[in-house]
Design a protein around this motif. Structure first.
Motif, PDB file in Angstrom:
ATOM      1  N   SER A 137       0.868  -1.260  -0.148  1.00 31.08           N
ATOM      2  CA  SER A 137       0.126   0.006  -0.040  1.00 31.08           C
ATOM      3  C   SER A 137       0.781   1.347   0.020  1.00 31.08           C
ATOM      4  CB  SER A 137      -0.991  -0.028   1.244  1.00 31.08           C
ATOM      5  OG  SER A 137       0.021   0.554   2.384  1.00 31.08           O
ATOM      6  N   ASP A 138       0.328   2.456  -0.051  1.00 27.52           N
ATOM      7  CA  ASP A 138       0.786   3.561   0.158  1.00 27.52           C
ATOM      8  C   ASP A 138       0.972   3.763   1.707  1.00 27.52           C
ATOM      9  OD1 ASP A 138      -1.707   4.568   0.849  1.00 27.52           O
ATOM     10  OD2 ASP A 138      -2.017   5.247  -1.199  1.00 27.52           O
ATOM     11  N   GLN A 139       1.064   5.288   1.913  1.00 27.28           N
ATOM     12  CA  GLN A 139       1.182   5.622   3.652  1.00 27.28           C
ATOM     13  C   GLN A 139       0.129   6.085   4.056  1.00 27.28           C
ATOM     14  OE1 GLN A 139       4.900   7.432   4.734  1.00 27.28           O
ATOM     15  NE2 GLN A 139       6.258   6.206   3.274  1.00 27.28           N
ATOM     16  N   TYR A 140      -1.043   5.805   3.543  1.00 21.45           N
ATOM     17  CA  TYR A 140      -2.512   6.362   4.345  1.00 21.45           C
ATOM     18  C   TYR A 140      -2.263   5.966   5.781  1.00 21.45           C
ATOM     19  CZ  TYR A 140      -7.260   6.955   5.325  1.00 21.45           C
ATOM     20  OH  TYR A 140      -8.563   6.983   5.676  1.00 21.45           O
ATOM     21  N   GLY A 141      -2.944   6.717   6.449  1.00 26.46           N
ATOM     22  CA  GLY A 141      -2.789   6.167   8.203  1.00 26.46           C
ATOM     23  C   GLY A 141      -3.371   4.725   8.335  1.00 26.46           C
ATOM     24  N   ALA A 142      -4.518   4.503   7.766  1.00 25.79           N
ATOM     25  CA  ALA A 142      -5.007   3.211   7.874  1.00 25.79           C
ATOM     26  C   ALA A 142      -4.185   2.137   7.596  1.00 25.79           C
ATOM     27  CB  ALA A 142      -6.417   3.270   7.153  1.00 25.79           C
ATOM     28  N   TYR A 143      -3.381   2.169   6.624  1.00 24.17           N
ATOM     29  CA  TYR A 143      -2.314   1.194   6.220  1.00 24.17           C
ATOM     30  C   TYR A 143      -1.289   1.003   7.183  1.00 24.17           C
ATOM     31  CZ  TYR A 143      -5.101   1.822   1.951  1.00 24.17           C
ATOM     32  OH  TYR A 143      -5.976   1.925   1.125  1.00 24.17           O
ATOM     33  N   LEU A 144      -0.834   2.194   7.729  1.00 21.76           N
ATOM     34  CA  LEU A 144       0.281   2.146   8.887  1.00 21.76           C
ATOM     35  C   LEU A 144      -0.151   1.474  10.177  1.00 21.76           C
ATOM     36  CD1 LEU A 144       1.515   5.877   8.324  1.00 21.76           C
ATOM     37  CD2 LEU A 144       2.538   3.830   7.505  1.00 21.76           C
ATOM     38  N   ASN A 145      -1.441   1.919  10.392  1.00 20.79           N
ATOM     39  CA  ASN A 145      -2.162   1.218  11.761  1.00 20.79           C
ATOM     40  C   ASN A 145      -2.083  -0.245  11.565  1.00 20.79           C
ATOM     41  OD1 ASN A 145      -2.770   3.705  12.881  1.00 20.79           O
ATOM     42  ND2 ASN A 145      -4.744   3.808  12.689  1.00 20.79           N
ATOM     43  N   LEU A 146      -2.475  -0.617  10.415  1.00 22.09           N
ATOM     44  CA  LEU A 146      -2.557  -2.156  10.182  1.00 22.09           C
ATOM     45  C   LEU A 146      -1.138  -2.885  10.231  1.00 22.09           C
ATOM     46  CD1 LEU A 146      -5.321  -2.203   7.264  1.00 22.09           C
ATOM     47  CD2 LEU A 146      -5.418  -3.411   9.287  1.00 22.09           C
ATOM     48  N   SER A 147      -0.044  -2.111   9.767  1.00 25.13           N
ATOM     49  CA  SER A 147       1.270  -2.336   9.715  1.00 25.13           C
ATOM     50  C   SER A 147       1.608  -3.051  10.821  1.00 25.13           C
ATOM     51  CB  SER A 147       2.184  -1.548   9.101  1.00 25.13           C
ATOM     52  OG  SER A 147       2.265  -0.715  10.182  1.00 25.13           O
ATOM     53  N   LYS A 148       1.001  -2.445  12.249  1.00 25.47           N
ATOM     54  CA  LYS A 148       1.355  -2.690  13.512  1.00 25.47           C
ATOM     55  C   LYS A 148       0.561  -4.210  13.934  1.00 25.47           C
ATOM     56  CE  LYS A 148       1.338   2.247  14.343  1.00 25.47           C
ATOM     57  NZ  LYS A 148       0.544   3.132  15.377  1.00 25.47           N
ATOM     58  N   ASN A 149      -0.225  -4.680  13.301  1.00 26.39           N
ATOM     59  CA  ASN A 149      -0.952  -5.876  13.660  1.00 26.39           C
ATOM     60  C   ASN A 149       0.212  -7.010  13.616  1.00 26.39           C
ATOM     61  OD1 ASN A 149      -3.112  -4.380  13.893  1.00 26.39           O
ATOM     62  ND2 ASN A 149      -4.398  -5.462  12.072  1.00 26.39           N
ATOM     63  N   ASP A 150       0.022  -7.933  14.383  1.00 27.39           N
ATOM     64  CA  ASP A 150       0.785  -9.295  14.302  1.00 27.39           C
ATOM     65  C   ASP A 150       0.463  -9.990  13.002  1.00 27.39           C
ATOM     66  OD1 ASP A 150       2.032  -8.650  17.015  1.00 27.39           O
ATOM     67  OD2 ASP A 150       0.566  -9.781  17.990  1.00 27.39           O
ATOM     68  N   GLY A 151       1.808 -10.414  12.499  1.00 30.23           N
ATOM     69  CA  GLY A 151       1.392 -11.185  11.218  1.00 30.23           C
ATOM     70  C   GLY A 151       1.310 -10.476  10.071  1.00 30.23           C
ATOM     71  N   VAL A 152       1.333  -9.128  10.028  1.00 31.90           N
ATOM     72  CA  VAL A 152       0.971  -8.356   8.860  1.00 31.90           C
ATOM     73  C   VAL A 152       2.259  -7.599   8.676  1.00 31.90           C
ATOM     74  CG1 VAL A 152      -0.083  -6.175   7.793  1.00 31.90           C
ATOM     75  CG2 VAL A 152      -1.319  -7.740   9.330  1.00 31.90           C
ATOM     76  N   LEU A 153       2.861  -7.827   7.432  1.00 25.08           N
ATOM     77  CA  LEU A 153       4.323  -7.366   6.875  1.00 25.08           C
ATOM     78  C   LEU A 153       3.706  -6.287   5.888  1.00 25.08           C
ATOM     79  CD1 LEU A 153       6.329 -10.860   6.723  1.00 25.08           C
ATOM     80  CD2 LEU A 153       6.342  -8.939   8.333  1.00 25.08           C
ATOM     81  N   TRP A 154       3.864  -5.055   6.228  1.00 29.66           N
ATOM     82  CA  TRP A 154       3.630  -3.940   5.192  1.00 29.66           C
ATOM     83  C   TRP A 154       4.766  -3.863   4.302  1.00 29.66           C
ATOM     84  CZ3 TRP A 154       5.157   1.749   6.141  1.00 29.66           C
ATOM     85  CH2 TRP A 154       4.349   2.549   5.245  1.00 29.66           C
ATOM     86  N   VAL A 155       4.452  -3.789   3.042  1.00 30.35           N
ATOM     87  CA  VAL A 155       5.380  -3.526   1.770  1.00 30.35           C
ATOM     88  C   VAL A 155       5.071  -2.094   1.581  1.00 30.35           C
ATOM     89  CG1 VAL A 155       6.406  -4.435  -0.229  1.00 30.35           C
ATOM     90  CG2 VAL A 155       5.348  -5.900   1.311  1.00 30.35           C
ATOM     91  N   PRO A 156       5.744  -1.169   1.700  1.00 30.58           N
ATOM     92  CA  PRO A 156       5.493   0.209   1.192  1.00 30.58           C
ATOM     93  C   PRO A 156       5.828   0.470  -0.396  1.00 30.58           C
ATOM     94  CG  PRO A 156       6.986   0.321   3.109  1.00 30.58           C
ATOM     95  CD  PRO A 156       7.030  -1.130   2.581  1.00 30.58           C
ATOM     96  N   CYS A 157       5.098   1.095  -0.978  1.00 28.12           N
ATOM     97  CA  CYS A 157       5.236   1.215  -2.396  1.00 28.12           C
ATOM     98  C   CYS A 157       6.253   2.158  -2.901  1.00 28.12           C
ATOM     99  CB  CYS A 157       3.970   1.699  -3.082  1.00 28.12           C
ATOM    100  SG  CYS A 157       3.938   2.041  -4.720  1.00 28.12           S
ATOM    101  N   MET A 158       7.315   1.386  -3.331  1.00 34.67           N
ATOM    102  CA  MET A 158       8.523   2.319  -3.861  1.00 34.67           C
ATOM    103  C   MET A 158       8.305   3.386  -5.063  1.00 34.67           C
ATOM    104  SD  MET A 158      11.883   2.613  -3.127  1.00 34.67           S
ATOM    105  CE  MET A 158      12.160   1.164  -2.285  1.00 34.67           C
ATOM    106  N   VAL A 159       7.183   3.221  -5.823  1.00 33.25           N
ATOM    107  CA  VAL A 159       6.825   3.960  -6.787  1.00 33.25           C
ATOM    108  C   VAL A 159       6.451   5.555  -5.853  1.00 33.25           C
ATOM    109  CG1 VAL A 159       5.183   4.656  -8.459  1.00 33.25           C
ATOM    110  CG2 VAL A 159       5.997   2.303  -8.438  1.00 33.25           C
ATOM    111  N   HIS A 160       5.617   5.208  -4.964  1.00 36.55           N
ATOM    112  CA  HIS A 160       5.427   6.430  -4.234  1.00 36.55           C
ATOM    113  C   HIS A 160       6.542   7.236  -3.364  1.00 36.55           C
ATOM    114  CE1 HIS A 160       1.237   4.849  -4.692  1.00 36.55           C
ATOM    115  NE2 HIS A 160       0.654   6.172  -4.039  1.00 36.55           N
ATOM    116  N   ILE A 161       7.479   6.320  -3.187  1.00 35.09           N
ATOM    117  CA  ILE A 161       8.710   6.913  -2.599  1.00 35.09           C
ATOM    118  C   ILE A 161       9.376   7.538  -3.660  1.00 35.09           C
ATOM    119  CG2 ILE A 161      11.261   6.381  -1.710  1.00 35.09           C
ATOM    120  CD1 ILE A 161       9.537   3.965   0.002  1.00 35.09           C
TER     121      ILE A 161
END
Length: 330
Positions: free
Chosen positions: A122-146
């Motif tokens: 995902s991108d860095q919308y706050g909802a996804y940042l919150n989900l990245s804190k869940n156990d078992g969730v591995l957030w992959v930030p979008c390098m295109v956005h970076i």
């Protein structure tokens, strides 16, 4: 034909009505609207199963986009949102599942992905940042956005920006080679070639922030901080052969919605938004799988009401295509 015209060819119902009228066929927009609403409910078992399949995979690609919702009695529109969830495995996952929500609140995507465990792109919308804190969730930030953040930072340290953009370009070059190989070779290329590039980028950005001399609200500082928010997670894709460096599958899944809303402009009700999500999911999944959506819907809508519920997965677009290809070989 009406469903494909609206959800694949992006025609609003009034244009479909005019096309029918030119051939001497008189069908009112209200009748077609009712068809869309009712058929959205009819295909909901397939739609729900498709969303379950997306969320049971090891990777999911998520993005959202606004749509207008007509508020009855006011004659005006308010802003609602459509989420796109793409999954099913591989470089370009087969399933596109859309979800209509009345707003962009964090709990919408949080509810859908509450039990998800795997790599979430995902991108860095706050909802996804919150989900990245869940156990078992591995957030992959979008390098295109970076990358886009550094492209937009035109006024800041041109030499540094060019070095970062060159490193990002190298990452995508390695990925292009990696995806032409098998899963094991892909992981080897990432470990040997891409991990050192990410390490160098991290070190460069950290050193540049420490060096200071940055305008507080400049695009350049914003790009550096945007990267640092993602930095603890940018390596998460390295160990999953189905994970990607970008969130392009979800962004591609939103393009038909963006094109469509320019033509049909708004959804008329919450029921209409939910029907749009279900039918758009089936039609766009068919298109992604190389299936003629009209042929698929013509067959499935005839069979669905009498089809055993315990065998509903047979009507998923990819399963339907596999059975059709198997029958063609006999």
């Amino acid at each position: 034909h009406v469903l494909v015209s609206k959800f694949a060819d992006h025609l609003p119902l009034y244009r479909i009505q005019e096309r029918f009228a030119r051939s001497g066929v008189r069908i009112s927009r209200q009748t077609m609207c009712n068809w869309v609403l009712e058929l959205g409910k009819v295909v909901s078992p397939i739609y729900r199963l498709m969303l379950e399949r997306v969320l049971s995979g090891s990777t999911v690609f998520v993005d959202e986009s606004p749509v207008k919702l007509m508020v009855k009695g006011l004659g005006a529109c308010r802003q609602a949102y459509m989420w796109a969830y793409v999954g099913g495995g591989g470089a370009d996952p087969p399933y596109r599942a859309y979800e209509f929500c009345l707003d962009r609140k964090y709990e919408n995507v949080g509810r859908t992905l509450a039990k998800y465990r795997g790599h979430m792109h995902s991108d860095q919308y706050g909802a996804y940042l919150n989900l990245s804190k869940n156990d078992g969730v591995l957030w992959v930030p979008c390098m295109v956005h970076i990358r886009r953040k550094f492209v937009e930072a035109e006024q800041g340290d041109p030499e540094f920006r060019m070095k970062i953009l060159r490193l990002i370009r190298n990452l995508f070059r390695f990925e292009r080679v990696a995806w032409a190989r098998g899963p094991a070779e892909r992981l080897r290329i990432r470990a040997e070639k891409e991990a050192p590039v990410l390490d160098r980028m991290s070190a460069m950005v950290k050193d540049r922030l420490i060096a200071g001399g940055l305008l507080p609200k400049s695009n350049f500082r914003n790009a550096l901080e945007y990267f640092m928010t993602a930095e603890p997670h940018v390596r998460n894709y390295l160990k999953n052969p189905d994970a990607r460096l970008d969130n392009n599958p979800a962004e591609r899944a939103l393009r038909p919605l963006v094109i469509g809303r320019k033509n049909w402009l708004f959804v008329g009700s919450r029921d209409g938004g939910e029907a749009t999500a279900a039918l758009l999911s089936l039609v766009q999944t068919c298109r992604a799988a190389g299936i003629n959506p009209q042929e698929y819907l013509d067959d499935v809508l005839r069979r669905l009401m009498s089809h055993p519920v315990e065998r509903i997965e047979e009507l998923l677009p990819d399963k339907w295509k596999a059975e059709k290809d198997k029958a063609a070989k006999v």
